[in-house]
Each structure stands twice: as C-alpha cells, then as structure tokens.
Design a protein around this motif. Structure first.
Motif, PDB file in Angstrom:
ATOM      1  N   THR A  33      14.446  -3.765 -12.768  1.00  0.00           N
ATOM      2  CA  THR A  33      13.710  -3.645 -11.455  1.00  0.00           C
ATOM      3  C   THR A  33      12.332  -2.920 -11.393  1.00  0.00           C
ATOM      4  O   THR A  33      12.353  -1.864 -11.941  1.00  0.00           O
ATOM      5  N   LYS A  34      11.366  -3.483 -10.626  1.00  0.00           N
ATOM      6  CA  LYS A  34      10.213  -3.047 -10.561  1.00  0.00           C
ATOM      7  C   LYS A  34       9.832  -2.602  -9.028  1.00  0.00           C
ATOM      8  O   LYS A  34      10.038  -3.534  -8.263  1.00  0.00           O
ATOM      9  N   ASN A  35       9.692  -1.253  -8.878  1.00  0.00           N
ATOM     10  CA  ASN A  35       9.149  -0.906  -7.527  1.00  0.00           C
ATOM     11  C   ASN A  35       7.976  -0.535  -7.397  1.00  0.00           C
ATOM     12  O   ASN A  35       7.501   0.264  -8.322  1.00  0.00           O
ATOM     13  N   LEU A  36       7.287  -0.992  -6.383  1.00  0.00           N
ATOM     14  CA  LEU A  36       5.717  -0.839  -6.226  1.00  0.00           C
ATOM     15  C   LEU A  36       5.396  -0.155  -4.993  1.00  0.00           C
ATOM     16  O   LEU A  36       5.836  -0.836  -3.617  1.00  0.00           O
ATOM     17  N   LEU A  37       5.287   1.313  -4.839  1.00  0.00           N
ATOM     18  CA  LEU A  37       4.786   1.874  -3.609  1.00  0.00           C
ATOM     19  C   LEU A  37       3.431   1.840  -3.099  1.00  0.00           C
ATOM     20  O   LEU A  37       2.630   2.451  -3.945  1.00  0.00           O
ATOM     21  N   MET A  38       3.108   1.489  -1.857  1.00  0.00           N
ATOM     22  CA  MET A  38       1.777   1.643  -1.694  1.00  0.00           C
ATOM     23  C   MET A  38       1.594   2.139   0.007  1.00  0.00           C
ATOM     24  O   MET A  38       2.544   1.875   0.826  1.00  0.00           O
ATOM     25  N   PRO A  39       0.487   2.822   0.422  1.00  0.00           N
ATOM     26  CA  PRO A  39       0.128   3.158   1.767  1.00  0.00           C
ATOM     27  C   PRO A  39       0.320   1.762   2.486  1.00  0.00           C
ATOM     28  O   PRO A  39      -0.330   0.845   2.232  1.00  0.00           O
ATOM     29  N   LYS A  40       0.484   2.247   3.859  1.00  0.00           N
ATOM     30  CA  LYS A  40       0.405   1.293   4.940  1.00  0.00           C
ATOM     31  C   LYS A  40      -0.892   0.640   4.833  1.00  0.00           C
ATOM     32  O   LYS A  40      -1.981   1.402   4.789  1.00  0.00           O
ATOM     33  N   GLY A  41      -1.276  -0.825   4.997  1.00  0.00           N
ATOM     34  CA  GLY A  41      -2.616  -1.357   5.027  1.00  0.00           C
ATOM     35  C   GLY A  41      -3.086  -1.663   3.586  1.00  0.00           C
ATOM     36  O   GLY A  41      -4.218  -2.280   3.661  1.00  0.00           O
ATOM     37  N   THR A  42      -2.241  -1.535   2.687  1.00  0.00           N
ATOM     38  CA  THR A  42      -2.858  -1.680   1.339  1.00  0.00           C
ATOM     39  C   THR A  42      -2.544  -2.987   1.091  1.00  0.00           C
ATOM     40  O   THR A  42      -1.458  -3.584   1.032  1.00  0.00           O
ATOM     41  N   THR A  43      -3.439  -3.922   0.324  1.00  0.00           N
ATOM     42  CA  THR A  43      -3.261  -5.173  -0.269  1.00  0.00           C
ATOM     43  C   THR A  43      -2.429  -5.184  -1.427  1.00  0.00           C
ATOM     44  O   THR A  43      -2.789  -4.272  -2.517  1.00  0.00           O
ATOM     45  N   THR A  44      -1.396  -5.686  -1.901  1.00  0.00           N
ATOM     46  CA  THR A  44      -0.854  -5.844  -3.067  1.00  0.00           C
ATOM     47  C   THR A  44      -1.800  -6.404  -4.087  1.00  0.00           C
ATOM     48  O   THR A  44      -2.530  -7.240  -3.970  1.00  0.00           O
ATOM     49  N   PRO A  45      -2.004  -5.554  -5.239  1.00  0.00           N
ATOM     50  CA  PRO A  45      -2.659  -5.752  -6.225  1.00  0.00           C
ATOM     51  C   PRO A  45      -2.190  -7.138  -7.193  1.00  0.00           C
ATOM     52  O   PRO A  45      -0.962  -7.420  -7.279  1.00  0.00           O
ATOM     53  N   ASN A  46      -3.021  -7.652  -7.876  1.00  0.00           N
ATOM     54  CA  ASN A  46      -2.811  -8.904  -8.769  1.00  0.00           C
ATOM     55  C   ASN A  46      -2.389  -8.258  -9.955  1.00  0.00           C
ATOM     56  O   ASN A  46      -3.320  -7.581 -10.800  1.00  0.00           O
ATOM     57  N   ALA A  47      -1.127  -7.862 -10.386  1.00  0.00           N
ATOM     58  CA  ALA A  47      -0.863  -6.925 -11.449  1.00  0.00           C
ATOM     59  C   ALA A  47       0.472  -7.435 -12.216  1.00  0.00           C
ATOM     60  O   ALA A  47       1.481  -8.090 -11.614  1.00  0.00           O
ATOM     61  N   ASP A  48       0.257  -7.529 -13.703  1.00  0.00           N
ATOM     62  CA  ASP A  48       1.540  -7.678 -14.523  1.00  0.00           C
ATOM     63  C   ASP A  48       2.047  -6.477 -14.937  1.00  0.00           C
ATOM     64  O   ASP A  48       1.139  -5.520 -15.480  1.00  0.00           O
ATOM     65  N   PHE A  49       3.507  -6.157 -14.882  1.00  0.00           N
ATOM     66  CA  PHE A  49       3.983  -5.225 -15.315  1.00  0.00           C
ATOM     67  C   PHE A  49       4.962  -5.472 -16.585  1.00  0.00           C
ATOM     68  O   PHE A  49       5.700  -6.469 -16.485  1.00  0.00           O
ATOM     69  N   HIS A  50       4.812  -4.892 -17.860  1.00  0.00           N
ATOM     70  CA  HIS A  50       5.483  -5.351 -18.963  1.00  0.00           C
ATOM     71  C   HIS A  50       6.431  -4.096 -19.328  1.00  0.00           C
ATOM     72  O   HIS A  50       6.313  -3.049 -19.348  1.00  0.00           O
ATOM     73  N   THR A  99     -13.845  -1.811 -11.604  1.00  0.00           N
ATOM     74  CA  THR A  99     -14.955  -0.991 -11.656  1.00  0.00           C
ATOM     75  C   THR A  99     -15.147  -0.472 -10.213  1.00  0.00           C
ATOM     76  O   THR A  99     -15.523  -1.387  -9.113  1.00  0.00           O
ATOM     77  N   PRO A 100     -15.223   0.782  -9.488  1.00  0.00           N
ATOM     78  CA  PRO A 100     -15.689   1.237  -8.295  1.00  0.00           C
ATOM     79  C   PRO A 100     -17.005   0.462  -7.725  1.00  0.00           C
ATOM     80  O   PRO A 100     -17.810   0.374  -8.582  1.00  0.00           O
ATOM     81  N   PRO A 101     -17.377   0.288  -6.293  1.00  0.00           N
ATOM     82  CA  PRO A 101     -16.265   0.413  -5.429  1.00  0.00           C
ATOM     83  C   PRO A 101     -15.345  -0.838  -5.460  1.00  0.00           C
ATOM     84  O   PRO A 101     -16.077  -1.987  -5.774  1.00  0.00           O
ATOM     85  N   PRO A 102     -14.071  -0.932  -4.725  1.00  0.00           N
ATOM     86  CA  PRO A 102     -13.380   0.410  -4.498  1.00  0.00           C
ATOM     87  C   PRO A 102     -12.603   1.025  -5.931  1.00  0.00           C
ATOM     88  O   PRO A 102     -12.432   0.434  -6.918  1.00  0.00           O
ATOM     89  N   THR A 103     -12.387   2.076  -5.614  1.00  0.00           N
ATOM     90  CA  THR A 103     -11.470   2.607  -6.818  1.00  0.00           C
ATOM     91  C   THR A 103      -9.943   2.480  -6.584  1.00  0.00           C
ATOM     92  O   THR A 103      -9.480   2.829  -5.426  1.00  0.00           O
ATOM     93  N   GLU A 104      -9.167   2.326  -7.392  1.00  0.00           N
ATOM     94  CA  GLU A 104      -7.811   2.258  -7.297  1.00  0.00           C
ATOM     95  C   GLU A 104      -7.107   3.113  -8.516  1.00  0.00           C
ATOM     96  O   GLU A 104      -7.507   3.345  -9.399  1.00  0.00           O
ATOM     97  N   VAL A 105      -5.755   3.711  -7.911  1.00  0.00           N
ATOM     98  CA  VAL A 105      -5.047   4.535  -8.953  1.00  0.00           C
ATOM     99  C   VAL A 105      -3.840   3.857  -8.840  1.00  0.00           C
ATOM    100  O   VAL A 105      -3.148   3.708  -7.762  1.00  0.00           O
ATOM    101  N   MET A 106      -3.415   3.659 -10.152  1.00  0.00           N
ATOM    102  CA  MET A 106      -1.953   3.017 -10.251  1.00  0.00           C
ATOM    103  C   MET A 106      -1.244   4.359 -11.312  1.00  0.00           C
ATOM    104  O   MET A 106      -1.685   4.564 -12.416  1.00  0.00           O
ATOM    105  N   PHE A 135       0.647   2.881  -6.155  1.00  0.00           N
ATOM    106  CA  PHE A 135      -0.589   2.348  -6.209  1.00  0.00           C
ATOM    107  C   PHE A 135      -1.335   2.715  -4.733  1.00  0.00           C
ATOM    108  O   PHE A 135      -0.946   2.617  -3.633  1.00  0.00           O
ATOM    109  N   VAL A 136      -2.539   3.241  -5.018  1.00  0.00           N
ATOM    110  CA  VAL A 136      -3.482   3.910  -3.856  1.00  0.00           C
ATOM    111  C   VAL A 136      -5.086   3.078  -4.082  1.00  0.00           C
ATOM    112  O   VAL A 136      -5.283   3.312  -5.250  1.00  0.00           O
TER     113      VAL A 136
END
Length: 352
Positions: free
Chosen positions: A45-62, A150-157, A220-221
C-alpha cells in the motif's frame, strides 16, 4: 500390563512431538490464513499526503522484496521464488506504484490534507513455491525515486522509512498436486508515519489487499522558494476611491499566515510593492509614519525591504493607495486572514 503402559507412553510422546513441531511454524505472529481454494494474497500500500490544492505529482514509487530465509536458513534463499521484477542480484524483486497528475485523492476537510492511496496487485502472482515450508522476505521502499524539478516551483517529497518482515507459510494441496500460500504474517521492523494509531516496531499488521498493513506514507509539498518579488504567489492590495480620498494616507492592517501542517515550519518572505511596481525600501518598512511593519523580521535584501513572516504569528503593516503586500515562497494550501482597522471618514470594502 507393562506392554500396555509402553503403548500409552508411545502415543503420548507422538502427540507431544507433533504439537511441538507445528507450533514454531507460527512464531512470526498471528497469521492470516487461507485455503487451497482461496490462497492468501498480499498487497503493498502506498499513501501520498498533500496539502489542499496540490496537484498530484507524476511519480513512480518502487518497493524491494528481498529474500531472507527458507525454513529458518539463510543458505536456502536460492530455493525461494523471486517476488516482483528481478533487480539483477537474484535476491531482490521490485514492485512499482505510479501516480499521475490527472488523478485525485480524498480531501479531509478538518485537516485540509489530501490522502491518495494505491495498492499493488497480489505480490505472489506469478511466483512458484516449489516446496512447502516457511519463507521469509524483507520489504522496503526505494528512496528518492521521484525526480524533483528545478525550481521554480520547488517540491519536497518526504519518504516513509517503513520496513516490514513478511513470513509466508506454504502448504501442499490435499491431493499433493500443487503448493499454495496457506498463511502469511507481517511484522513492523521500522514504523511508517509516527502517530497514536500507527503500528510500532514488532507489531503485526494485515498485509492482505484492503488491509493496508504493508503501508508506506509519503508527504508531498509544492512551494515557491525563489526570493524574488516577481514570483508573486499570494497578495493583497489597497485602493482608495472617492473624490476626497487621501491617496497618501497609510491604512493599518493585521494579518496571519497559516501554512499546511505538512509544510516546513520556517519564515516566509514578503514584500510591499509600490504603485510603480518597485519594492519599498527597508527604511519605509520600519517607519511608523509609513508602512510601519511590526511582528515580523525586517531586512534590506537584494530586491529592497524584505519582510520575514512566521506562520501562525500575527503581524501588522500599513498600505497606502496603490501599494500591495505580496508573498513569494508560500506552500500550496497556505491560508491567511487579513483585517483592516477602521479609519475615520472612510468606508472599508473588499474584493476577492
């Protein structure tokens, strides 16, 4: 008489030995059991938490599933089937869970946090257990699998540190024609997110599909971190109307910025922009007869007077006609409140 006693002792000894052999098979904890008609399935199971208004990142988790032991022996790993895609060492398989920007999660209106949960299919699919017995695997997540832009914007995973030991018990069918996953037990080696309701080290979790026990929770922020007044992400401005309105008068305001709970606790940069789009000076920010900023840090930066605002801490300032307060580096999902103090002979109003 003696012969009967010997038979009784022999039967008792057989019973005791049989019981002692079966008991250690479930030493890894209370297992989830199945049957040959319905073998046990296990999902990651993979849970991804993001603040309201955040677009889901295109991300692969291994996720890596490593062979540990067969029937208690680490020397028998070559007799264990590989779970997932071979990573090249023959000992470790990999599963992937992907997210896309077009997908959305569930918003908790109390916390303003979006939770997006996905699961793999049954990780035993395609695996063949040649012999019965106990198979032990270790499951971890690969860190830094998401490439930050590369910023902008900056993302933190932020990645979950969770690790689990999965013990699999294989039985043979009644007619002996095939082996199947009779039971599984999953134990926490390193916890997922720390919380009152989260499993701790040594706890047993439900690894079956829908059980959500083999879980990794990432946060993810997305934020704008360039300290440049041209990167306006949030602003408010003052406009004076009316034939007799004084456009040189500085009107008092107070404001509080509240960043999402998932974002980093630090100060955030703000500027006051004049009517000519220039940043007001450091001197103007600290002048009680001009912008009169208080409750925030002030400095003379490369772009002009800079205001360092601490989330959750009220600060005050003044604006005259045509001036605008802007923020340049707030996380997506930030909230703020602004209040204008009453001024004699003026009627306040606002536009969103």
């Amino acid at each position: 008489m003696i012969k009967k006693l010997n038979i009784g002792l022999a039967l008792m000894l057989v019973f005791v030995l049989t019981f002692s052999v079966l008991t250690p098979a479930f030493g890894a904890g209370d297992p989830v059991e199945g049957s040959e008609d319905s073998p046990v399935a296990v999902a990651i199971t993979k849970n991804l938490l993001m603040p309201k208004g955040t677009t889901t990142p295109n991300a692969d988790f291994h996720f890596l599933v490593e062979k540990i032991s067969k029937d208690g022996s680490t020397a028998k790993t070559e007799d264990m089937p590989l779970l997932g895609t071979d990573t090249g060492d023959g000992l470790t398989g990999q599963f992937t869970i992907s997210y896309a920007s077009t997908e959305t999660g569930d918003l908790d209106t109390d916390t303003n946090i979006i939770t997006f949960m996905k699961q793999t299919g049954d990780i035993f699919t395609g695996a063949t257990f040649e012999t019965t017995g106990e198979y032990v695997y270790k499951i971890t997540e690969v860190n830094n699998s998401y490439t930050l832009p590369t910023p902008p914007p900056t993302e933190v995973m932020t990645y979950s540190p969770a690790e689990y030991t999965l013990t699999v018990y294989i039985k043979s069918s009644e007619d002996g024609s095939f082996n199947y996953v009779y039971a599984v037990s999953a134990m926490v080696d390193v916890p997922d997110l720390v919380g009152d309701d989260e499993p701790e080290i040594g706890d047993k979790v439900d690894p079956t599909p829908g059980g959500g026990g083999l879980a990794w929770t990432n946060t993810f922020v997305r934020t704008q971190q360039e300290d440049d007044p041209e990167n306006e992400v949030l602003s408010m401005s003052k406009a004076v109307t009316g034939e007799f309105g004084d456009r040189t008068y500085y009107f008092p305001f107070s404001a509080t910025v509240i960043i999402p709970t998932l974002a980093e606790a630090r100060t955030y940069n703000a500027y006051i922009i004049d009517v000519n789009d220039a940043v007001v000076s450091f001197a103007s920010l600290g002048d009680a007869n001009m912008n009169a900023v208080s409750g925030a840090g002030l400095s003379d930066g490369p772009h002009g007077g800079t205001i360092a605002v601490t989330s959750g801490t009220p600060f005050s300032f003044k604006l005259k006609d045509g001036q605008k307060l802007i923020f340049t580096d707030l996380p997506v999902g930030t909230q703020w409140g602004v209040t204008e103090s009453g001024t004699d002979n003026y009627i306040p109003s606002y536009l969103l």
